[in-house]
Scaffold this motif. Sequence first.
Motif, PDB file in Angstrom:
ATOM      1  N   LYS A 272      12.245  23.673  -3.530  1.00 54.94           N
ATOM      2  CA  LYS A 272      12.249  23.774  -4.929  1.00 54.94           C
ATOM      3  C   LYS A 272      12.414  25.188  -5.072  1.00 54.94           C
ATOM      4  O   LYS A 272      11.598  26.107  -4.350  1.00 54.94           O
ATOM      5  CB  LYS A 272      11.020  23.056  -5.527  1.00 54.94           C
ATOM      6  N   ASN A 273      13.045  25.687  -6.041  1.00 53.53           N
ATOM      7  CA  ASN A 273      13.005  27.175  -6.324  1.00 53.53           C
ATOM      8  C   ASN A 273      12.909  27.211  -7.971  1.00 53.53           C
ATOM      9  O   ASN A 273      13.244  26.503  -8.654  1.00 53.53           O
ATOM     10  CB  ASN A 273      14.496  27.576  -6.187  1.00 53.53           C
ATOM     11  N   ILE A 274      12.062  28.418  -8.276  1.00 51.81           N
ATOM     12  CA  ILE A 274      12.170  28.875  -9.766  1.00 51.81           C
ATOM     13  C   ILE A 274      12.594  30.022  -9.838  1.00 51.81           C
ATOM     14  O   ILE A 274      12.211  30.924  -9.062  1.00 51.81           O
ATOM     15  CB  ILE A 274      11.026  28.379 -10.430  1.00 51.81           C
ATOM     16  N   LYS A 275      13.131  30.329 -11.025  1.00 45.60           N
ATOM     17  CA  LYS A 275      13.119  31.984 -11.556  1.00 45.60           C
ATOM     18  C   LYS A 275      12.115  32.075 -12.617  1.00 45.60           C
ATOM     19  O   LYS A 275      12.341  31.403 -13.394  1.00 45.60           O
ATOM     20  CB  LYS A 275      14.790  32.188 -11.956  1.00 45.60           C
ATOM     21  N   TYR A 276      11.604  33.350 -12.520  1.00 36.32           N
ATOM     22  CA  TYR A 276      10.493  33.453 -13.610  1.00 36.32           C
ATOM     23  C   TYR A 276      10.518  34.950 -13.562  1.00 36.32           C
ATOM     24  O   TYR A 276      10.734  35.882 -12.844  1.00 36.32           O
ATOM     25  CB  TYR A 276       9.224  33.118 -12.722  1.00 36.32           C
ATOM     26  N   VAL A 277      10.319  35.269 -14.990  1.00 35.50           N
ATOM     27  CA  VAL A 277      10.218  36.744 -15.561  1.00 35.50           C
ATOM     28  C   VAL A 277       8.992  36.704 -16.181  1.00 35.50           C
ATOM     29  O   VAL A 277       8.656  36.463 -17.101  1.00 35.50           O
ATOM     30  CB  VAL A 277      11.233  37.056 -16.297  1.00 35.50           C
ATOM     31  N   SER A 278       8.116  37.743 -15.513  1.00 34.84           N
ATOM     32  CA  SER A 278       6.601  37.984 -16.243  1.00 34.84           C
ATOM     33  C   SER A 278       6.962  38.929 -17.234  1.00 34.84           C
ATOM     34  O   SER A 278       7.598  39.786 -17.173  1.00 34.84           O
ATOM     35  CB  SER A 278       5.863  38.634 -15.220  1.00 34.84           C
ATOM     36  N   LYS A 279       6.158  38.847 -18.255  1.00 34.05           N
ATOM     37  CA  LYS A 279       6.203  39.419 -19.694  1.00 34.05           C
ATOM     38  C   LYS A 279       5.138  40.608 -19.554  1.00 34.05           C
ATOM     39  O   LYS A 279       5.077  41.305 -20.323  1.00 34.05           O
ATOM     40  CB  LYS A 279       6.180  38.654 -20.812  1.00 34.05           C
ATOM     41  N   GLU A 280       4.334  40.646 -18.391  1.00 33.00           N
ATOM     42  CA  GLU A 280       3.268  41.510 -18.344  1.00 33.00           C
ATOM     43  C   GLU A 280       3.929  43.118 -18.063  1.00 33.00           C
ATOM     44  O   GLU A 280       5.200  43.181 -17.663  1.00 33.00           O
ATOM     45  CB  GLU A 280       2.407  41.245 -17.035  1.00 33.00           C
ATOM     46  N   ASN A 281       3.095  43.862 -18.685  1.00 32.39           N
ATOM     47  CA  ASN A 281       3.755  45.331 -18.578  1.00 32.39           C
ATOM     48  C   ASN A 281       3.506  46.242 -17.221  1.00 32.39           C
ATOM     49  O   ASN A 281       4.222  47.079 -16.848  1.00 32.39           O
ATOM     50  CB  ASN A 281       3.263  46.175 -19.807  1.00 32.39           C
ATOM     51  N   THR A 282       2.301  46.147 -16.743  1.00 31.50           N
ATOM     52  CA  THR A 282       2.042  46.952 -15.640  1.00 31.50           C
ATOM     53  C   THR A 282       2.106  46.175 -14.337  1.00 31.50           C
ATOM     54  O   THR A 282       2.126  45.002 -14.212  1.00 31.50           O
ATOM     55  CB  THR A 282       0.390  47.268 -15.471  1.00 31.50           C
ATOM     56  N   ARG A 283       2.529  47.078 -13.339  1.00 34.86           N
ATOM     57  CA  ARG A 283       2.841  46.605 -12.047  1.00 34.86           C
ATOM     58  C   ARG A 283       1.506  45.334 -11.261  1.00 34.86           C
ATOM     59  O   ARG A 283       1.873  44.333 -11.003  1.00 34.86           O
ATOM     60  CB  ARG A 283       2.926  47.655 -11.030  1.00 34.86           C
ATOM     61  N   GLU A 284       0.420  45.838 -11.463  1.00 37.01           N
ATOM     62  CA  GLU A 284      -0.861  45.083 -11.213  1.00 37.01           C
ATOM     63  C   GLU A 284      -0.767  43.770 -11.861  1.00 37.01           C
ATOM     64  O   GLU A 284      -0.953  42.563 -11.384  1.00 37.01           O
ATOM     65  CB  GLU A 284      -2.073  45.859 -11.509  1.00 37.01           C
ATOM     66  N   LYS A 285      -0.672  43.667 -13.323  1.00 35.78           N
ATOM     67  CA  LYS A 285      -0.592  42.609 -14.112  1.00 35.78           C
ATOM     68  C   LYS A 285       0.423  41.613 -13.627  1.00 35.78           C
ATOM     69  O   LYS A 285       0.479  40.321 -13.584  1.00 35.78           O
ATOM     70  CB  LYS A 285      -0.689  42.767 -15.649  1.00 35.78           C
ATOM     71  N   ILE A 286       1.777  42.237 -13.416  1.00 28.37           N
ATOM     72  CA  ILE A 286       2.837  41.381 -13.082  1.00 28.37           C
ATOM     73  C   ILE A 286       2.720  40.842 -11.697  1.00 28.37           C
ATOM     74  O   ILE A 286       2.944  39.336 -11.618  1.00 28.37           O
ATOM     75  CB  ILE A 286       4.138  42.360 -12.994  1.00 28.37           C
ATOM     76  N   ILE A 287       2.024  41.490 -10.824  1.00 34.24           N
ATOM     77  CA  ILE A 287       1.659  40.672  -9.483  1.00 34.24           C
ATOM     78  C   ILE A 287       0.795  39.543  -9.711  1.00 34.24           C
ATOM     79  O   ILE A 287       0.819  38.457  -9.112  1.00 34.24           O
ATOM     80  CB  ILE A 287       1.337  41.800  -8.423  1.00 34.24           C
ATOM     81  N   ASP A 288      -0.318  39.803 -10.498  1.00 37.46           N
ATOM     82  CA  ASP A 288      -1.230  38.854 -10.821  1.00 37.46           C
ATOM     83  C   ASP A 288      -0.445  37.714 -11.335  1.00 37.46           C
ATOM     84  O   ASP A 288      -1.039  36.318 -11.201  1.00 37.46           O
ATOM     85  CB  ASP A 288      -2.285  39.429 -11.647  1.00 37.46           C
ATOM     86  N   ASP A 289       0.156  37.913 -12.395  1.00 36.58           N
ATOM     87  CA  ASP A 289       0.943  36.814 -13.234  1.00 36.58           C
ATOM     88  C   ASP A 289       1.921  36.059 -12.177  1.00 36.58           C
ATOM     89  O   ASP A 289       1.685  34.915 -12.400  1.00 36.58           O
ATOM     90  CB  ASP A 289       1.676  37.622 -14.356  1.00 36.58           C
ATOM     91  N   ILE A 290       2.554  36.533 -11.426  1.00 37.28           N
ATOM     92  CA  ILE A 290       3.645  35.810 -10.457  1.00 37.28           C
ATOM     93  C   ILE A 290       2.607  35.135  -9.392  1.00 37.28           C
ATOM     94  O   ILE A 290       3.017  33.936  -9.328  1.00 37.28           O
ATOM     95  CB  ILE A 290       4.385  37.079  -9.697  1.00 37.28           C
ATOM     96  N   SER A 291       1.551  35.665  -9.041  1.00 41.43           N
ATOM     97  CA  SER A 291       0.683  35.132  -8.041  1.00 41.43           C
ATOM     98  C   SER A 291       0.242  33.562  -8.783  1.00 41.43           C
ATOM     99  O   SER A 291       0.204  32.531  -7.987  1.00 41.43           O
ATOM    100  CB  SER A 291      -0.333  36.021  -7.385  1.00 41.43           C
ATOM    101  N   ASN A 292      -0.488  33.908  -9.933  1.00 42.58           N
ATOM    102  CA  ASN A 292      -0.830  32.447 -10.412  1.00 42.58           C
ATOM    103  C   ASN A 292       0.166  31.528 -10.886  1.00 42.58           C
ATOM    104  O   ASN A 292       0.037  30.229 -10.884  1.00 42.58           O
ATOM    105  CB  ASN A 292      -1.665  33.037 -12.020  1.00 42.58           C
ATOM    106  N   LYS A 293       1.436  32.136 -11.153  1.00 41.68           N
ATOM    107  CA  LYS A 293       2.582  31.047 -11.377  1.00 41.68           C
ATOM    108  C   LYS A 293       2.899  30.469 -10.227  1.00 41.68           C
ATOM    109  O   LYS A 293       3.291  29.177 -10.333  1.00 41.68           O
ATOM    110  CB  LYS A 293       3.691  31.870 -12.012  1.00 41.68           C
ATOM    111  N   GLY A 294       2.627  31.135  -9.039  1.00 46.51           N
ATOM    112  CA  GLY A 294       2.856  30.233  -7.835  1.00 46.51           C
ATOM    113  C   GLY A 294       2.013  29.038  -7.578  1.00 46.51           C
ATOM    114  O   GLY A 294       2.380  28.239  -7.033  1.00 46.51           O
ATOM    115  N   ILE A 295       0.763  29.435  -7.900  1.00 42.36           N
ATOM    116  CA  ILE A 295      -0.295  28.338  -7.997  1.00 42.36           C
ATOM    117  C   ILE A 295      -0.025  27.035  -8.702  1.00 42.36           C
ATOM    118  O   ILE A 295      -0.111  25.933  -8.208  1.00 42.36           O
ATOM    119  CB  ILE A 295      -1.754  29.114  -8.198  1.00 42.36           C
TER     120      ILE A 295
END
Length: 152
Positions: free
Chosen positions: A118-141
């Motif tokens: 299964k694949n998904i494409k996701y675009v984080s709306k966060e602004n900072t690099r750190e918040k984007i990485i956090d958001d993406i990691s939580n999306k993975g969970i």
Amino acid sequence: MINTLFEKLKNNNLSISAAESVTGGKFSSLIVSKNGASSFFKGSFICYSNEFKYNILNVREDIKIISHEMASELSIKSRELSKANISISFTGNSSKNGIEMKPKGLVYIAISNSDTMKNIKYVSKENTREKIIDDISNKGIKFLLEFIEKNY
């Protein structure tokens, strides 16, 4: 959310591994921050450089780095090498003017087991690099929880 993931993995007797590019280990850090992760977490490949992807994980060099295909390859190779039941992978861009000129916040996440990809494409709306990485990691969970719910 992490407690629910742990419960589902344990109840289904599943092991997981990860191949992280854009997240640089953040996903794995979230997993191992909770006691008991060693009962199901095999490990993670932090494949930040392309050379690591090609030379260590043996992904195909003819596919784009930020793509569904790369996410799939990373997930499969991680699962095969770690002998985990499930593997998740992340490839994307967390900064402006990143790899392949893809937009900031774009990520492809793949999850595989021996039967399903299964694949998904996701675009984080966060602004900072750190918040984007956090958001993406939580999306993975969240994606892992959905995958387990549908497949086990």
